[in-house]
Design a protein around this motif. Sequence first.
Motif, mmCIF file in Angstrom:
data_model
loop_
_atom_site.group_PDB
_atom_site.id
_atom_site.type_symbol
_atom_site.label_atom_id
_atom_site.label_comp_id
_atom_site.label_asym_id
_atom_site.label_seq_id
_atom_site.Cartn_x
_atom_site.Cartn_y
_atom_site.Cartn_z
ATOM 1 N N LEU A 12 -4.629 -6.103 -4.325
ATOM 2 C CA LEU A 12 -3.240 -5.400 -4.375
ATOM 3 C C LEU A 12 -2.050 -6.542 -4.274
ATOM 4 O O LEU A 12 -0.885 -5.858 -4.769
ATOM 5 C CB LEU A 12 -3.219 -4.287 -2.966
ATOM 6 N N GLY A 13 -2.350 -7.411 -3.353
ATOM 7 C CA GLY A 13 -1.204 -8.304 -3.447
ATOM 8 C C GLY A 13 -0.998 -8.948 -4.822
ATOM 9 O O GLY A 13 0.341 -9.251 -5.329
ATOM 10 N N LEU A 14 -1.934 -9.203 -5.548
ATOM 11 C CA LEU A 14 -1.646 -9.875 -6.638
ATOM 12 C C LEU A 14 -1.115 -8.865 -7.766
ATOM 13 O O LEU A 14 -0.322 -9.123 -8.361
ATOM 14 C CB LEU A 14 -3.328 -9.947 -7.194
ATOM 15 N N CYS A 15 -1.294 -7.484 -7.530
ATOM 16 C CA CYS A 15 -0.902 -6.551 -8.303
ATOM 17 C C CYS A 15 0.773 -6.502 -8.051
ATOM 18 O O CYS A 15 1.531 -6.053 -9.037
ATOM 19 C CB CYS A 15 -1.481 -5.121 -8.066
ATOM 20 N N GLY A 16 1.230 -6.735 -6.869
ATOM 21 C CA GLY A 16 2.491 -6.722 -6.614
ATOM 22 C C GLY A 16 3.399 -7.979 -7.231
ATOM 23 O O GLY A 16 4.656 -7.849 -7.304
ATOM 24 N N HIS A 17 2.746 -8.981 -7.906
ATOM 25 C CA HIS A 17 3.337 -10.089 -8.456
ATOM 26 C C HIS A 17 3.122 -9.818 -9.996
ATOM 27 O O HIS A 17 4.269 -10.526 -10.547
ATOM 28 C CB HIS A 17 3.036 -11.113 -7.910
ATOM 29 N N ILE A 18 2.101 -9.516 -10.647
ATOM 30 C CA ILE A 18 1.697 -9.636 -11.848
ATOM 31 C C ILE A 18 1.308 -8.511 -12.312
ATOM 32 O O ILE A 18 0.957 -7.566 -11.548
ATOM 33 C CB ILE A 18 0.734 -10.898 -12.107
ATOM 34 N N GLN A 540 6.729 6.733 4.178
ATOM 35 C CA GLN A 540 6.041 8.054 3.843
ATOM 36 C C GLN A 540 4.967 7.910 2.759
ATOM 37 O O GLN A 540 4.036 8.524 2.895
ATOM 38 C CB GLN A 540 7.481 8.527 2.567
ATOM 39 N N PHE A 541 4.733 6.907 1.963
ATOM 40 C CA PHE A 541 3.576 6.518 1.263
ATOM 41 C C PHE A 541 3.280 5.051 1.597
ATOM 42 O O PHE A 541 3.945 4.197 1.418
ATOM 43 C CB PHE A 541 3.605 6.607 -0.267
ATOM 44 N N PHE A 542 2.042 4.838 2.191
ATOM 45 C CA PHE A 542 1.612 3.841 2.926
ATOM 46 C C PHE A 542 1.290 2.532 1.805
ATOM 47 O O PHE A 542 2.162 1.460 1.887
ATOM 48 C CB PHE A 542 0.578 3.752 3.595
ATOM 49 N N LEU A 543 0.700 2.906 0.648
ATOM 50 C CA LEU A 543 0.514 2.113 -0.427
ATOM 51 C C LEU A 543 1.680 1.516 -1.151
ATOM 52 O O LEU A 543 1.938 0.260 -1.422
ATOM 53 C CB LEU A 543 -0.483 2.502 -1.521
ATOM 54 N N SER A 544 2.736 2.292 -1.618
ATOM 55 C CA SER A 544 3.787 1.896 -1.974
ATOM 56 C C SER A 544 4.539 0.920 -1.153
ATOM 57 O O SER A 544 5.439 -0.188 -1.822
ATOM 58 C CB SER A 544 4.949 3.110 -2.465
ATOM 59 N N GLY A 545 4.664 1.372 0.216
ATOM 60 C CA GLY A 545 5.405 0.324 1.243
ATOM 61 C C GLY A 545 4.826 -0.935 1.147
ATOM 62 O O GLY A 545 5.510 -1.747 1.413
ATOM 63 N N LEU A 546 3.247 -1.017 1.237
ATOM 64 C CA LEU A 546 2.907 -2.135 1.380
ATOM 65 C C LEU A 546 2.807 -2.951 0.082
ATOM 66 O O LEU A 546 2.864 -4.425 0.086
ATOM 67 C CB LEU A 546 1.464 -1.558 1.662
ATOM 68 N N ILE A 547 2.509 -2.426 -1.131
ATOM 69 C CA ILE A 547 2.986 -3.251 -2.515
ATOM 70 C C ILE A 547 4.064 -3.253 -3.034
ATOM 71 O O ILE A 547 4.399 -4.168 -3.391
ATOM 72 C CB ILE A 547 1.641 -2.404 -3.433
ATOM 73 N N LEU A 548 4.932 -2.238 -3.219
ATOM 74 C CA LEU A 548 6.084 -2.350 -3.759
ATOM 75 C C LEU A 548 7.254 -2.466 -2.905
ATOM 76 O O LEU A 548 8.345 -2.374 -3.337
ATOM 77 C CB LEU A 548 6.139 -0.815 -4.410
ATOM 78 N N THR A 573 -1.429 1.689 -12.526
ATOM 79 C CA THR A 573 -2.195 2.170 -11.339
ATOM 80 C C THR A 573 -1.152 2.231 -10.241
ATOM 81 O O THR A 573 -1.037 3.156 -9.366
ATOM 82 C CB THR A 573 -3.462 1.663 -11.185
ATOM 83 N N PHE A 574 -0.528 0.986 -10.198
ATOM 84 C CA PHE A 574 0.126 0.574 -8.781
ATOM 85 C C PHE A 574 1.724 0.702 -8.977
ATOM 86 O O PHE A 574 2.444 0.483 -8.201
ATOM 87 C CB PHE A 574 -0.187 -1.007 -8.375
ATOM 88 N N HIS A 575 2.227 1.434 -10.210
ATOM 89 C CA HIS A 575 3.343 1.670 -10.491
ATOM 90 C C HIS A 575 4.214 0.453 -10.271
ATOM 91 O O HIS A 575 5.333 0.212 -9.734
ATOM 92 C CB HIS A 575 4.186 2.928 -9.573
ATOM 93 N N LEU A 576 3.799 -0.830 -10.920
ATOM 94 C CA LEU A 576 4.321 -1.966 -11.065
ATOM 95 C C LEU A 576 5.666 -2.018 -11.761
ATOM 96 O O LEU A 576 6.312 -3.086 -11.869
ATOM 97 C CB LEU A 576 3.341 -2.993 -11.312
ATOM 98 N N ASP A 577 6.137 -0.956 -12.397
ATOM 99 C CA ASP A 577 7.534 -0.994 -13.298
ATOM 100 C C ASP A 577 8.681 -1.117 -12.147
ATOM 101 O O ASP A 577 9.822 -1.515 -12.647
ATOM 102 C CB ASP A 577 7.515 0.201 -14.160
ATOM 103 N N ASN A 578 8.308 -0.797 -10.863
ATOM 104 C CA ASN A 578 9.304 -0.995 -9.970
ATOM 105 C C ASN A 578 9.390 -2.261 -9.562
ATOM 106 O O ASN A 578 10.441 -2.670 -8.889
ATOM 107 C CB ASN A 578 8.908 -0.144 -8.806
ATOM 108 N N VAL A 579 8.571 -3.290 -10.004
ATOM 109 C CA VAL A 579 8.492 -4.597 -9.554
ATOM 110 C C VAL A 579 8.968 -5.591 -10.788
ATOM 111 O O VAL A 579 9.766 -6.433 -10.703
ATOM 112 C CB VAL A 579 7.201 -5.232 -9.009
ATOM 113 N N PHE A 580 8.195 -5.172 -11.744
ATOM 114 C CA PHE A 580 8.386 -6.164 -13.083
ATOM 115 C C PHE A 580 8.492 -5.053 -14.280
ATOM 116 O O PHE A 580 7.467 -4.548 -14.516
ATOM 117 C CB PHE A 580 7.618 -7.109 -13.303
ATOM 118 N N ASN A 581 9.626 -4.904 -14.742
ATOM 119 C CA ASN A 581 9.808 -3.882 -16.077
ATOM 120 C C ASN A 581 9.473 -4.368 -17.264
ATOM 121 O O ASN A 581 10.145 -4.944 -17.842
ATOM 122 C CB ASN A 581 11.003 -3.204 -15.832
ATOM 123 N N ILE A 582 8.174 -4.152 -17.617
ATOM 124 C CA ILE A 582 7.781 -4.557 -18.952
ATOM 125 C C ILE A 582 8.467 -3.764 -20.103
ATOM 126 O O ILE A 582 8.599 -4.553 -21.144
ATOM 127 C CB ILE A 582 6.182 -3.941 -19.140
#
Length: 867
Positions: A12-18, A540-548, A573-582
């Motif tokens: 999940l940490g990996l997903c937060g960056h790439i 409110q949402f644990f996963l989004s706070g942890l990852i995003l 899956t992890f809504h990474l568009d909030n981190v890196f918008n493809i």
Amino acid sequence: MTMAFVFSVLLLGLCGHIASGGQSTSTSTPGALNYELPTSEYETPDTFNAGIVGPLYGMVHIFLNVVQPNDFPLEMVRKIIQKNFDFSVDSKEPESIVLALKIAYYEIGVLICAALGLLVIILMPLVGCFFCMCRCCNKCGGEMHQRQKQNESCRRRCLAVSLLVICLLMSLGVMYGFVANHQVRTWIKRTQKLADSNYRDLQVLLNETPKQIDYILVQYNTTKDKAFSDLDGIDSLLGGRIKDQLKPKAIPVLDSIKTMATAIKQTRDALQSMSSSLKSINDGSTQLSANLTSVRNSVETSLNSSDCAADPARRICDSIRSGLSNLGSNHDSTQLPSVDGELNTINDIYKTDLESLITKGYTSIDEIPAKVGSQTLAVIADVKKALDSISSNITSVSQSIPIKEVLFDVSNYINDSNSYLQQELPKLEEYDSYWWLGGLIACFLLTLIVTFFFLGLLCGVYGYDKRATPTRRGCVSNTGGIFLMAGVGFSFLFCWILMILVVVTFVIGANVEKLLCEPYANKKLLQVLDTPYLLKEDWQFFLSGLILKNSNINLTFEQVYRDCKGGRGVYATFHLDNVFNITENFNIEKHTGKIKKELENLNVNIDNIELLDKTGKKNLEDFAHSGIDAINYSMYLKEAEKSPTKMDLLAFASSLEEKANQLPDGKLKQALNTDVQNIRTIHHQQVIPLQQSLNTLKQSVWTLERTSEKLPEKVNKIIVSLESAQNFLINNVSSIVIEETMKYGGTIIGYFERYLKWVSYAITEKMTSCKPLATAMDSAVNGVLCGYGADPLNLFWFGIGKATVLLLPAIIIAVKLAKYYRRMDSEDVYDDVETVPMKNLENGSNGYHKDHLYGVHNPVMTSPSRY
């Protein structure tokens, strides 16, 4: 489960960056391009099959559903977690009391079974102690005296069958215990194998990610090469398309004109042939007529000689004279007018060389691709430069993802975690051996008790003698009774200990199954974790706070697990568009705008296409008015159908020769034979060539008649079609060029639009499939915790508990049945006629002595041990 969670958080940490790749996918691109990510094969199974012990696990699950039929308490678990797992009940807090009551209600089935087990644990030692003391006082069946009762044989059989059935059921439970204990014994090895499999899958995930990124970049070159190929082939693609649009209108007209040019040539050839044939016919007819007249005069001169005056020559001469009137030509050369005027007209028309004019029309259409290629050289070069610049932009965007650094850190962390797991599993294996040994001892204790009961039944049944009195029973029967009592004794000694083991494993195994395994399988456990503000009060949402780093984004455990299980990419899956918008970095309009701008400069000019010039049109009109349609072809055909002579010369010559041969030799006969030869010579030298000229005339007339049929209408129709096609080219060629140019540009741009869409889809949906994460969680929970731990544990207490519970009726039945097998110290005796109980008196008083009935002396026997 712990290690799986570590792996999950790690990735999940990996997903937060790439947004990198895992499981491969293939996407077919419309047209000639197909994009397919490199395939990754994962070895860890998606599901875990228990194998042949699966039905046994299912049986235990059914039992647990009967004992604990309540649904998973979502709200109660949430409240417990929110209270930081505080299970204390404070009488001053009604909410805590209600929560405690709800827990008790949910666990009512487990509590009742545990209470019954505790009751057995407490009572069995007490009952065993009292039972021992009671038998020492010759009570509770301790007195070695068996009183005679009615239906004794039936009671004995019923007791034996009942004990046999109970022992068989106990044996089945012991077998369950052995099977479960074996499963527990092998769980470390299976866990090791499963952990290694998941570790290799995670390594595949990390190793395949750079390959997939490189593949995506390489596919741009593939797309660019395809575009370059189309740009280099613009003459055949764009020019060919324009040509294909014009051909349906232009080519049929040119083909019709070409057909008419062929008709002009055929007409000229036919007129030349006809003119030549008419001249040959005129000359041949005149010559033939003169020659036939000369022959006729010669025959008449011979017939008028004196040789024909007397019979029989006179009759022969008369017969010859009657046929001479038809010896002449059948044609009048003045009746066939000449066609030299029409031939001269057609020759003048033919001098225009209409075919070369038509060839220019074809060439003007065929040269369109070459014109397009020559006019677009500069624009194509500019488009290629734009494509090269896009390539550098995409490469720079891809390199802006810090994947190599993150992958290096993640790979080190996974390796360290795997090393830790490899070190700890052998230690667990040592503790597991202790559990396995304890379970084995418990199974062997039950096996020993059941063996005593089986031996008691075996010896008692086969050693029992109906004719022997209770005091005279055989050694085998007595041994069977002793085995039964030994089984009873061991049951009292170990039953409560076994029940302690059953209660402890039951409480643990049942709650693990109902509170972890079952809710994990139906996703209710994930629903608990998805409760807002549950795991962290301000998130409110644990996963989004942890990852995003944004807890307000709706990212749930259930959705992540479902998407990962389906093989979806980590980006979506992890809504990474909030981190890196493809979408922004791979903006289609941004990258294709340059191409569109350059393609707008495409200016193709293919005007001034002339299918047929004015000279060609005038040539057609002159041909239409050449007058060949006014020739009286029927007159020529009628004359050509006539025979060259009025009679068949060969037949006349043969008849004349035959009649001349009937004449006597002399000058007349010789003169007639000479005329016969002259007639035959005329036939071969003049009649046959004349007939050939007539046939040639006939063919020429047919050709001209077919060509000239409705000739003005045909030519007029061709001219109208020509003008229509020419107007179409003048009015529509520009719009066709613009339309096809747009389509061509759309095709070039479409390659990159499809590529960029595929890049966006591959990265967001398929690349870096998080399926290994879901598989790792399934391996930890379904595999290790439930499949390798809870299920064997539940099967163990189910089998051991079943056998232990059945010890209670087995003890009662065995005590009663032992009376029928053991040798007694005394007995009741009945008379054969009248049932009169005779008390066995060791002092020989008060009634008949038993030896009176059996007729033998029976001394008092020493009582054997009561246990």
